[in-house]
Scaffold this motif. Structure first.
Motif, PDB file in Angstrom:
ATOM      1  N   ARG A 115       0.802  -1.212   0.000  1.00 17.82           N
ATOM      2  CA  ARG A 115       0.000   0.000   0.000  1.00 17.82           C
ATOM      3  C   ARG A 115       0.833   1.260   0.000  1.00 17.82           C
ATOM      4  O   ARG A 115       0.288   2.353  -0.165  1.00 17.82           O
ATOM      5  N   ASN A 116       2.104   1.122   0.150  1.00 14.45           N
ATOM      6  CA  ASN A 116       2.972   2.287   0.064  1.00 14.45           C
ATOM      7  C   ASN A 116       3.205   2.597  -1.412  1.00 14.45           C
ATOM      8  O   ASN A 116       3.618   1.737  -2.188  1.00 14.45           O
ATOM      9  N   TYR A 153       1.428  13.293  -1.488  1.00 15.57           N
ATOM     10  CA  TYR A 153       1.854  13.314  -0.096  1.00 15.57           C
ATOM     11  C   TYR A 153       1.581  14.665   0.545  1.00 15.57           C
ATOM     12  O   TYR A 153       1.140  14.772   1.677  1.00 15.57           O
ATOM     13  N   LEU A 207       1.680   8.298   2.507  1.00 15.38           N
ATOM     14  CA  LEU A 207       2.058   7.616   1.277  1.00 15.38           C
ATOM     15  C   LEU A 207       1.120   6.452   0.986  1.00 15.38           C
ATOM     16  O   LEU A 207       1.295   5.730   0.023  1.00 15.38           O
ATOM     17  N   ASP A 208       0.118   6.263   1.843  1.00 12.75           N
ATOM     18  CA  ASP A 208      -0.798   5.133   1.673  1.00 12.75           C
ATOM     19  C   ASP A 208      -1.718   5.378   0.493  1.00 12.75           C
ATOM     20  O   ASP A 208      -2.415   6.390   0.434  1.00 12.75           O
ATOM     21  N   ILE A 209      -1.719   4.423  -0.438  1.00 15.63           N
ATOM     22  CA  ILE A 209      -2.583   4.591  -1.618  1.00 15.63           C
ATOM     23  C   ILE A 209      -4.047   4.513  -1.229  1.00 15.63           C
ATOM     24  O   ILE A 209      -4.921   5.038  -1.894  1.00 15.63           O
ATOM     25  N   SER A 210      -4.354   3.841  -0.092  1.00 15.79           N
ATOM     26  CA  SER A 210      -5.757   3.611   0.256  1.00 15.79           C
ATOM     27  C   SER A 210      -6.450   4.853   0.776  1.00 15.79           C
ATOM     28  O   SER A 210      -7.660   4.830   0.978  1.00 15.79           O
ATOM     29  N   TRP A 251      -6.768   7.331  -0.992  1.00 22.31           N
ATOM     30  CA  TRP A 251      -7.379   7.896  -2.201  1.00 22.31           C
ATOM     31  C   TRP A 251      -8.433   6.927  -2.716  1.00 22.31           C
ATOM     32  O   TRP A 251      -8.147   6.073  -3.531  1.00 22.31           O
TER      33      TRP A 251
END
Lengths: 145, 354, 649
Positions: A28-29, A86, A92-95, A97
């Motif tokens: 997820r990063n 960021y 930096l977590d894609i989740s 979004w």
């Protein structure tokens, strides 16, 4: 006597590609996702180089050069995007979004609690210069005494 | 020798498939389990389990690749680099700390570069190290450090759908490997036939006297023996070429063989030997344009099949700026545009940062 | 002259069409108050050309034809040309239509002045003129049918001219639907003719030349179907209900379409097809019977109506019935060749009727104009002094209709009676029926005189009575309306004398139209019959004078004495109610059933089908959770599944 054959390299390329894909799908990063994508490219590059050797055709190596070029562009843009994202959410977590879901869907959240978070590593700190280290006064005084 | 390359229709169904590909599928299943266990999750076993499984899968996989007669230095190097690359890859996707992951990626890149070097691509090796390990990884690390000063984040300790994702990845990998096996790993009976043909042809090329040739092909004076021996070799070759779907070539060969003189036999044998060597690696290669005797290797980027010299940087340069001139220019433009884009995107200041 | 005659043939329909297009396209913007100009110009121009064509026809033994090779429809065996033709019958109709049309167009300019739909009115009238002249000029059944539908359309548009008025809209719809019923008959008749005509030609000449070779039953049913079409358009007995309601349209429309021209198209059709009918005595008897019955029925109804225009409408029905009676009497048996005579009588009556009935309607329109759109005779009376011009013109028309000697109606009605009388005398099988029809026609003639006189006396005599809508000073028609009335009055009075006893009309038709095998010399005037009909007319008028002028209470007294008949007559013999109960109501119920089926069954099914995707969407919607990686996983799973299926195939 015989060298490692073509198919061995192809196998290595396929494994790298699959690992990269798994990484891209799970991690997820955003940065690790991008590293995974780069690893998929590496798998393809191994394939191409092996074909070039086998066929005696430098076209394969030239293609890898182009892959390098594209990867560099991709990395530049990706980093720019990651930085921008960021700045917006401080993560930096894609989740974070997931606004493009269906309007009546609840946002996906992590339900399972994490195990005890690993303790922050206790680095050795140097004593700042010119400041009395706390808690050692008494012993020092004691020794003086 | 009817069975040479002509496997006939492969049997259908799941069980025959498993029987045929069992050796390939087992490491895949193990690898799937290992990756699933190793991926960062809220509840996870100790990494030792996953690591053990991964190591087992790696060893099994290597065992299927290694064959008899593959004990040279190059093979050892290949195994080392490949093992490091794959191991580092696994590390990269399973480390919850992004810094460690980036460093593992650097290791992947480095070992891949080793593989490049083994495959006669020194320029690519250098370029990849410079671009990836030198530039990209450093930049990534820079960003990670910028962004994650407080250490490993919550999200890094979780994975998105680890089971489904590993399943998808390893089904894909298994499919690829099965296809590779079907295409490149020649069944044993075919290999025996190829060995015999190779030996015969080898003898023919090295033949000094008519007696040597007769030893291989049989004595034309004794039609029974000649008829017994020659057609076997020729039939094999014809089958080989017809498998390669160059039927006209095979017909020509069949016709020529019957009217051939002794000297011609030697020359033709050399060419055929080369073709058979290639087909040992892959009979798929014969489907392409390197038919024996065909002289189409004129452009700078082409060498004889399997004969790529290690010092080929000059050839790459020539190829880049002759055959691939326009793509090179386009790639340069792409780089420029990407640079500008990156500056524009990253340079945009959001309100809260001001 | 001959060549110019041909040019006239296509100029006659073209002028009204051009006028219609011009008015429809440009009228509202550029000619808001001058829309009548193109229409009047076109009508007068067409009239002039018609007269030229008439003289051309009169001077040539052969009919003038135009456009035999001008292909219009060519689909398999169905072929039709834009072929026009003018023979005696056509020429007479053309002159009548365009002359009356011109006068009515001029009259309308005054009558419709200030109406918001002024351009629409004249566009429709021009279009009607185009279709009407096309109908009489057509040289084949297909073109005739097209124009036939065209006049129906214009009739619909003009009856519903004041479409905001519910009664007008309903009347327009009723007229359209009822005439459509007849049109279907006509269409089937044309199809039957097409099936059996040589080379599947529908040109008149080809069809008629072959008439005697048709199988007998086929010809009979073809004739019946054609007559159904004619009965629909001309409002004969079973299909007569639309015409009285059509009076909702403006009065000039009633005069032009529903008295003088369109409703006579059926008569024209039968007259045109007489070569067919002459071979089928059964069909002719049907035509005569329906015509006679309609004439009597309509006359009885007209006696009790209080709406002036409705009286005139029923009178139109009655007179059209007379025409059909005459047509049906044209028996053709042995040496008794009565067909041409009967057609002459019918067309002559049509011709004179057009003049006096148009005159009556326009005069009624003038009365209505003056009375503030009130048309109920009970609300006004004694208008003789207030509206002198209208009074005189109405008197001329009414006298002509009633059959006052020497006026035009007298001559033409006499010819009709003579032809029926001849049929009675000479018919081999149906003499008795024709005898009945003859006496019925005589009685009808008396009734006609009575109700015409009644309408006249009730409107113009007695003490002066004005409806409140009229204001205190009723205004006489302006000159633009008065002059057409005067001209028509002259025509109504004089046309019969000029054309009837001199046999000019009969000669024109016989020499320039009638097929040789149908022609016969006109008999001398039947003096006994004339005297008899004069007596009948006198009795009718006298009775009306006595009942409505001398002894006004007598009418009510009589009505009470004969309450049943009076009731039936004033309620139009309950035909509307009958049709409503037997046809309209069941269809309405069926429609309701269909609606229920549609709403609950079909819509339900459709909704069910529509719910399928909604349910599927509801089930798979969680997939769209906005997570990029989830989408990527689905993609990868799909790819893996695909590869596996390929491998395991």
């Amino acid at each position: 006597m015989s060298p490692a054959t073509l198919e061995s390299y192809l196998v290595v390329g396929a494994v790298l590609f699959a690992l990269g894909m798994v990484g891209f799908l799970t991690r997820r990063n955003m940065i690790i996702m991008f590293l995974s994508a780069e690893m998929m490219l590496q798998g393809v590059a191994v394939n191409l180089v092996a074909f070039a050797r086998f066929r005696g055709d430098l076209g394969g190596q030239v293609l890898v050069l182009f892959i390098l070029t594209v990867a560099a562009c991709e990395a530049a843009l990706a980093l720019a995007f990651i930085l921008m994202l960021y700045k917006r959410r401080k993560s930096l977590d894609i989740s974070v979004w997931q606004e493009l879901r269906e309007p009546d869907q609840d946002p996906v959240q992590d339900e399972e609690p994490l195990p005890d978070a690993p303790k922050p590593e206790d680095f050795q700190h140097l004593t700042p210069a010119g400041v009395q280290p706390p808690g050692k006064e008494e012993t020092q005084e004691g020794s003086h005494a | 020798m009817v069975g040479l390359f002509a496997d006939g229709e492969p049997e259908r169904g799941v069980l025959p498939f498993l029987k045929e590909n069992g050796l390939v599928l087992l490491p895949c299943v193990l690898g799937f389990a290992a990756i699933y266990l190793l991926l960062p999750q809220a509840r996870r076993l100790k990494p030792a389990w996953g690591g053990g499984l991964a190591a087992l899968a790696l060893v099994l996989g290597a065992a299927t690749l290694v064959r008899a007669g593959m004990s040279s230095v190059e093979t050892m190097l290949f195994l080392a680099f490949a093992g490091i690359a794959i191991g580092a890859g696994v590390m990269m996707i399973t480390q919850s700390n992004p810094v460690h992951a980036a460093l593992s990626f650097a290791l992947v890149v480095l070992s891949t570069c080793g593989l490049f070097l083994l495959q006669a691509a020194p320029f690519l090796m250098a370029a990849t190290i410079i671009v990836y390990a030198g530039a990209i990884v450093v930049t990534f690390l820079f960003v990670i450090m910028l962004a994650q000063q407080e250490g490993v984040s919550n999200a890094d300790q979780r994975s998105r759908e680890p089971f489904l994702a590993s399943l998808a990845g390893f089904v894909l990998l298994a499919s690829l490997l099965c296809i590779l096996q079907r295409s490149y790993l020649v069944p044993d009976e075919n290999k025996d036939a190829l060995d015999r043909i190779t030996a015969d042809l080898d003898k023919l090329t090295k033949a000094q006297t008519d007696a040597d040739v007769i030893a291989v092909l049989g004595d034309p004076q004794k039609p029974v023996e000649f008829g017994k021996r020659t057609p076997a070799l020729v039939k094999d070759l014809i089958a080989l070429f017809s498998e390669a779907s160059i039927r006209t070539e095979s017909n020509k060969l069949a016709a020529a063989w019957n009217t051939m003189k002794r000297d011609d036999v030697k020359k033709t044998s050399a060419i055929l030997l080369n073709a058979v060597q290639i087909s040992r690696h892959s009979h798929g290669a014969l489907r392409l344009d390197n038919v024996p005797g065909k002289e189409n290797y004129k452009t700078p980027g082409h060498f004889a099949p399997g004969k790529l010299p290690a010092g080929n940087v000059a050839a790459i340069g020539k190829t880049l700026f002759t055959d691939y001139l326009i793509p090179v220019e386009l790639a340069a433009t792409l780089l420029l545009v990407a640079t500008i884009g990156a500056i524009v995107i990253a340079g945009r200041r959001s309100e809260e940062l001001r | 002259m001959f060549d110019f005659g041909i040019t006239c043939l296509w100029l006659i329909p073209l002028l009204p069409l051009a006028a219609s297009v011009i008015i429809a396209l440009f009228g509202r913007r550029w000619l808001p108050d001058q829309c009548h100009l193109p229409c009047i110009a076109a009508a007068i121009g067409a009239c002039v050309f018609s007269v030229i064509a008439f003289s051309a026809v009169a001077s040539e033994p052969q009919p003038i034809a135009f456009g035999k090779d001008l292909a219009w429809i060519s689909a398999g065996d169905v072929k039709a040309n834009f072929s026009l033709r003018a023979d005696g019958l056509t020429a007479v109709m053309l002159v009548m239509v365009t002359f009356i049309g011109s006068l009515i167009a001029i009259y309308s300019a005054g009558y419709m002045h200030g109406d918001p739909g002024y351009p629409r009115f004249f566009a429709a009238v021009s279009l009607f003129l185009f279709f009407m002249v096309g109908l009489v000029l057509a040289n084949n059944f297909v073109l005739l049918y097209a124009c036939w539908e065209g006049v129906g359309l214009c009739s619909y548009l003009l009856i519903g001219f004041w479409f905001a008025k519910p009664s007008a809209a309903t009347a327009a719809r009723k007229a359209f639907l009822v005439t459509r019923l007849g049109d279907i008959g006509l269409l089937i008749g044309i199809m039957i003719l097409w099936t059996h005509s040589p080379g599947h030609s529908l040109e008149y000449d080809a069809v008629f030349a072959h008439a005697d070779k048709y199988p007998s039953g086929v010809l009979f049913w073809a004739c019946v179907c054609l007559f159904i079409g004619a009965a629909g358009k001309s409002a004969q007995f079973p299909l007569h209900v639309w015409l009285p309601d059509a009076m909702e349209g403006p009065s000039p429309v009633s005069a032009l379409i529903h008295a003088a021209t369109m409703v006579t198209a059926g008569v024209y059709l039968i007259a045109r097809c007489v070569p067919l009918f002459a071979l089928e005595p059964g069909a002719q008897l049907l035509v005569a019977g329906i015509g006679g019955f309609t004439a009597l029925l309509a006359a009885v109804i007209a006696v009790t109506q209080t709406d002036l225009k409705r009286v005139l409408a029923y009178s139109t029905l009655s007179q059209l019935g007379f025409m059909f009676l005459a047509l049906g009497s044209g028996i053709h048996f042995g040496e008794h060749k009565l067909a041409a005579l009967a057609v002459t009588a019918a067309i002559f009556h049509l011709f004179t009727h057009a003049f006096f009935k148009a005159l009556l309607f326009l005069s009624a329109g003038s009365v209505m104009h003056a009375m503030g759109n009130v048309i109920d005779m009970r609300q006004f009376g004694g208008l003789r002094k207030a509206l002198p011009i209208t009074h005189w013109t109405f008197l001329c028309g009414a006298a002509a209709l009633a059959g006052v000697p020497l006026l035009s109606g007298f001559w033409s009605k006499d010819e009709v009676l003579v032809s029926v009388y001849d049929a009675w005398k000479h018919s081999p099988h149906y003499g008795g029926t024709y005898c009945l029809l003859f006496f019925s026609a005589l009685f009808t003639a008396g009734l006609t005189a009575f109700y015409t006189a009644r309408a006249y006396f009730k409107t113009f005599w007695g003490e002066e009575k004005l409806p409140p809508e009229a204001g205190h000073h009723p205004h006489e028609a302006p000159p633009i309306m008065a002059w057409p009335l005067r001209i028509l009055a002259v025509g109504a009075v004089g046309v019969g004398v000029v054309l009837g006893p001199t046999h000019l009309f009969a000669k024109m038709l016989e020499t320039r139209w009638a097929p040789p095998h149908l022609a016969a010399h006109p008999p001398g005037p039947n003096v006994v019959l004339m005297v008899f009909s004069v007596i009948l007319a006198g009795v009718g008028i006298g009775l009306a004078y006595w009942m409505y002028v001398i002894q006004p209470s007598a009418a009510e007294h009589l009505a009470r004495r004969m309450a049943t008949i009076y009731e039936f007559s004033s309620k139009k013999f309950y035909f509307d109610e009958l049709y409503d109960w037997t046809i309209v109501k069941p269809i309405t119920i069926l429609a309701h059933v269909c609606r229920i089926v549609d709403t609950y069954l079909i819509d339900g099914l459709v909704d069910l089908v529509g719910m399928g995707p909604a349910i599927v969407g509801y089930l798979v919607r969680p997939v769209q959770n906005g997570l990029v990686q989830f989408y990527a996983i689905l993609m990868a799973l799909g790819l893996a599944g695909f590869l596996l299926s390929v491998l395991l195939r």
